[in-house]
Design a protein around this motif. Structure first.
Motif, PDB file in Angstrom:
ATOM      1  N   LEU A  39       0.816  -1.206   0.000  1.00 14.91           N
ATOM      2  CA  LEU A  39       0.000   0.000   0.000  1.00 14.91           C
ATOM      3  C   LEU A  39       0.857   1.267   0.000  1.00 14.91           C
ATOM      4  CD1 LEU A  39      -2.839  -1.059   2.475  1.00 14.91           C
ATOM      5  CD2 LEU A  39      -2.922  -0.983  -0.024  1.00 14.91           C
ATOM      6  N   ARG A  40       2.028   1.190   0.565  1.00  9.20           N
ATOM      7  CA  ARG A  40       2.932   2.350   0.551  1.00  9.20           C
ATOM      8  C   ARG A  40       3.437   2.647  -0.855  1.00  9.20           C
ATOM      9  NH1 ARG A  40       5.043  -0.082   5.342  1.00  9.20           N
ATOM     10  NH2 ARG A  40       6.845  -0.906   4.198  1.00  9.20           N
ATOM     11  N   HIS A  41       3.508   1.628  -1.703  1.00 12.15           N
ATOM     12  CA  HIS A  41       4.132   1.798  -3.021  1.00 12.15           C
ATOM     13  C   HIS A  41       3.144   2.001  -4.166  1.00 12.15           C
ATOM     14  CE1 HIS A  41       8.272   1.137  -1.880  1.00 12.15           C
ATOM     15  NE2 HIS A  41       7.943   0.050  -1.204  1.00 12.15           N
ATOM     16  N   GLU A  42       1.928   1.512  -4.045  1.00 12.59           N
ATOM     17  CA  GLU A  42       1.047   1.506  -5.210  1.00 12.59           C
ATOM     18  C   GLU A  42       0.795   2.904  -5.760  1.00 12.59           C
ATOM     19  OE1 GLU A  42      -2.851  -0.997  -6.179  1.00 12.59           O
ATOM     20  OE2 GLU A  42      -3.322   0.929  -5.267  1.00 12.59           O
ATOM     21  N   ASN A  43       0.507   3.875  -4.903  1.00  9.50           N
ATOM     22  CA  ASN A  43       0.243   5.235  -5.385  1.00  9.50           C
ATOM     23  C   ASN A  43       1.428   5.816  -6.144  1.00  9.50           C
ATOM     24  OD1 ASN A  43      -2.263   5.149  -4.147  1.00  9.50           O
ATOM     25  ND2 ASN A  43      -1.568   6.205  -2.301  1.00  9.50           N
ATOM     26  N   ASP A  44       2.635   5.546  -5.654  1.00 11.22           N
ATOM     27  CA  ASP A  44       3.833   6.076  -6.317  1.00 11.22           C
ATOM     28  C   ASP A  44       3.998   5.472  -7.711  1.00 11.22           C
ATOM     29  OD1 ASP A  44       4.426   7.602  -4.099  1.00 11.22           O
ATOM     30  OD2 ASP A  44       5.808   6.134  -3.249  1.00 11.22           O
ATOM     31  N   VAL A  45       3.740   4.182  -7.834  1.00  9.84           N
ATOM     32  CA  VAL A  45       3.855   3.522  -9.140  1.00  9.84           C
ATOM     33  C   VAL A  45       2.834   4.101 -10.106  1.00  9.84           C
ATOM     34  CG1 VAL A  45       3.716   1.322 -10.368  1.00  9.84           C
ATOM     35  CG2 VAL A  45       4.779   1.421  -8.101  1.00  9.84           C
ATOM     36  N   GLU A  46       1.601   4.294  -9.645  1.00  7.63           N
ATOM     37  CA  GLU A  46       0.558   4.857 -10.504  1.00  7.63           C
ATOM     38  C   GLU A  46       0.895   6.274 -10.942  1.00  7.63           C
ATOM     39  OE1 GLU A  46      -3.286   2.433  -8.664  1.00  7.63           O
ATOM     40  OE2 GLU A  46      -2.821   4.455  -7.957  1.00  7.63           O
ATOM     41  N   ALA A  47       1.390   7.082 -10.005  1.00  9.90           N
ATOM     42  CA  ALA A  47       1.697   8.477 -10.332  1.00  9.90           C
ATOM     43  C   ALA A  47       2.861   8.587 -11.310  1.00  9.90           C
ATOM     44  CB  ALA A  47       2.013   9.247  -9.049  1.00  9.90           C
ATOM     45  N   ALA A  48       3.836   7.694 -11.182  1.00 20.92           N
ATOM     46  CA  ALA A  48       5.018   7.758 -12.038  1.00 20.92           C
ATOM     47  C   ALA A  48       4.733   7.281 -13.461  1.00 20.92           C
ATOM     48  CB  ALA A  48       6.143   6.924 -11.432  1.00 20.92           C
ATOM     49  N   ALA A  49       3.768   6.379 -13.617  1.00 21.77           N
ATOM     50  CA  ALA A  49       3.482   5.803 -14.937  1.00 21.77           C
ATOM     51  C   ALA A  49       1.975   5.659 -15.114  1.00 21.77           C
ATOM     52  CB  ALA A  49       4.179   4.454 -15.090  1.00 21.77           C
ATOM     53  N   PRO A  50       1.255   6.770 -15.308  1.00 23.72           N
ATOM     54  CA  PRO A  50      -0.212   6.716 -15.310  1.00 23.72           C
ATOM     55  C   PRO A  50      -0.829   5.931 -16.460  1.00 23.72           C
ATOM     56  CG  PRO A  50       0.573   8.901 -15.934  1.00 23.72           C
ATOM     57  CD  PRO A  50       1.759   8.152 -15.436  1.00 23.72           C
ATOM     58  N   ARG A  51      -0.065   5.661 -17.513  1.00 21.17           N
ATOM     59  CA  ARG A  51      -0.622   4.881 -18.623  1.00 21.17           C
ATOM     60  C   ARG A  51      -0.270   3.393 -18.536  1.00 21.17           C
ATOM     61  NH1 ARG A  51      -3.044   7.841 -22.442  1.00 21.17           N
ATOM     62  NH2 ARG A  51      -2.677  10.098 -22.423  1.00 21.17           N
ATOM     63  N   THR A  52       0.401   3.013 -17.468  1.00 19.90           N
ATOM     64  CA  THR A  52       0.728   1.605 -17.268  1.00 19.90           C
ATOM     65  C   THR A  52      -0.519   0.833 -16.869  1.00 19.90           C
ATOM     66  OG1 THR A  52       2.960   2.180 -16.565  1.00 19.90           O
ATOM     67  CG2 THR A  52       2.148   0.004 -15.912  1.00 19.90           C
ATOM     68  N   ARG A  53      -0.689  -0.348 -17.437  1.00 23.12           N
ATOM     69  CA  ARG A  53      -1.835  -1.179 -17.086  1.00 23.12           C
ATOM     70  C   ARG A  53      -1.802  -1.514 -15.600  1.00 23.12           C
ATOM     71  NH1 ARG A  53      -3.827  -4.264 -21.390  1.00 23.12           N
ATOM     72  NH2 ARG A  53      -5.319  -5.115 -19.890  1.00 23.12           N
ATOM     73  N   TYR A  54      -2.992  -1.661 -15.003  1.00 26.70           N
ATOM     74  CA  TYR A  54      -3.067  -1.880 -13.562  1.00 26.70           C
ATOM     75  C   TYR A  54      -2.413  -3.183 -13.140  1.00 26.70           C
ATOM     76  CZ  TYR A  54      -4.907  -1.982  -8.806  1.00 26.70           C
ATOM     77  OH  TYR A  54      -5.018  -2.037  -7.433  1.00 26.70           O
ATOM     78  N   ARG A  55      -2.486  -4.197 -13.981  1.00 31.99           N
ATOM     79  CA  ARG A  55      -1.841  -5.462 -13.626  1.00 31.99           C
ATOM     80  C   ARG A  55      -0.326  -5.275 -13.482  1.00 31.99           C
ATOM     81  NH1 ARG A  55      -3.369  -9.662 -15.982  1.00 31.99           N
ATOM     82  NH2 ARG A  55      -5.398  -8.919 -16.696  1.00 31.99           N
ATOM     83  N   GLU A  56       0.241  -4.377 -14.281  1.00 31.43           N
ATOM     84  CA  GLU A  56       1.669  -4.088 -14.164  1.00 31.43           C
ATOM     85  C   GLU A  56       1.971  -3.201 -12.956  1.00 31.43           C
ATOM     86  OE1 GLU A  56       3.989  -5.556 -15.749  1.00 31.43           O
ATOM     87  OE2 GLU A  56       2.551  -6.659 -16.976  1.00 31.43           O
ATOM     88  N   VAL A  57       1.044  -2.295 -12.646  1.00 31.53           N
ATOM     89  CA  VAL A  57       1.189  -1.488 -11.430  1.00 31.53           C
ATOM     90  C   VAL A  57       1.250  -2.401 -10.213  1.00 31.53           C
ATOM     91  CG1 VAL A  57      -0.017   0.117  -9.884  1.00 31.53           C
ATOM     92  CG2 VAL A  57       0.111   0.603 -12.344  1.00 31.53           C
ATOM     93  N   MET A  58       0.325  -3.361 -10.133  1.00 33.12           N
ATOM     94  CA  MET A  58       0.303  -4.275  -8.992  1.00 33.12           C
ATOM     95  C   MET A  58       1.587  -5.084  -8.909  1.00 33.12           C
ATOM     96  SD  MET A  58      -3.632  -5.652  -8.651  1.00 33.12           S
ATOM     97  CE  MET A  58      -3.793  -6.222 -10.352  1.00 33.12           C
ATOM     98  N   ALA A  59       2.065  -5.545 -10.048  1.00 34.48           N
ATOM     99  CA  ALA A  59       3.287  -6.353 -10.056  1.00 34.48           C
ATOM    100  C   ALA A  59       4.490  -5.537  -9.582  1.00 34.48           C
ATOM    101  CB  ALA A  59       3.532  -6.919 -11.450  1.00 34.48           C
TER     102      ALA A  59
END
Length: 215
Positions: A39-59
């Protein structure tokens, strides 16, 4: 048309339970710790790469969480959350409350930080049908970006609109900026500094129809 839009994961689907139990599969007895790190990391991954598919964000968020805790993550285990997501449980009160909204003549939509294929599988588990879905894949952004809300407003031109969500950060804040009426489902008893800007607050979805009418 009177519309109620929802966030999905955390609001209708118990994603913390789903993530935690899924992570137990790859790191027994460490599910809770990995969940907190994830949970600490998910928002940062989404913000850094907003067009990345969610399955890749989770990974990617899972890889970072495992690195934090020195947990070995096999390459083929990085997709565990995308694999299990369609089976994450629906909160127990959701069926009755969504049915009450339907009976009252309200239209229902999802504004979700998810991929189209993943939310399609989740929709099969929700107990009532939804009239519209806007995904992160559709808009090329993740909430708290306002793109979900803007896409929905442009597509459906709601005469009356209330947004319902668990996340103060992802949903209540952008809905407030856009002047959208809102109901906060504060499942975790959070106390953000600006919590007072949301007048309608419930601990879960029970009594939602009355809260929507007040909003």
């Amino acid at each position: 048309m009177r519309w109620i839009t929802f966030d999905c994961f955390g609001t209708l689907i118990d994603w913390r339970h789903g993530i935690g139990t899924s992570l137990e599969l790859i790191a027994p007895a460490k599910g809770d710790d990995l969940l907190a790190a994830y949970l600490r990391h998910e928002n940062d991954v989404e913000a850094a790469a907003p067009r990345t598919r969610y399955r890749e964000v989770m990974a990617e968020a899972l890889r970072r969480a495992c690195a934090d805790l020195d947990v070995t993550l096999n390459d083929d285990d990085a997709s565990v959350l995308a694999t299990t997501l369609p089976y994450w449980p629906v909160f127990g009160e959701v069926g009755a409350e969504l049915s009450a909204l339907r009976t009252a003549g309200l239209r229902l939509a999802l504004l979700t930080n998810c991929d189209r294929d993943l939310i399609a599988q989740t929709l099969r588990r929700l107990p009532v049908p939804f009239d519209a879905v806007v995904t992160a894949e559709d808009v090329g952004a993740y909430k708290p970006d306002e793109a979900h809300f803007e896409r929905f407003r442009k597509a459906y031109e709601p005469a009356e609109w209330v947004h319902v969500a668990q996340s103060h950060f992802h949903d209540m804040i952008p809905a407030r900026r856009l002047g959208i009426r809102r109901v906060w489902i504060n499942r975790h008893g959070e106390r953000p500094a600006d919590a007072g800007v949301v007048r309608e607050v419930l601990p879960d979805l029970r009594g939602l129809l009355a809260a929507v009418e007040r909003a």
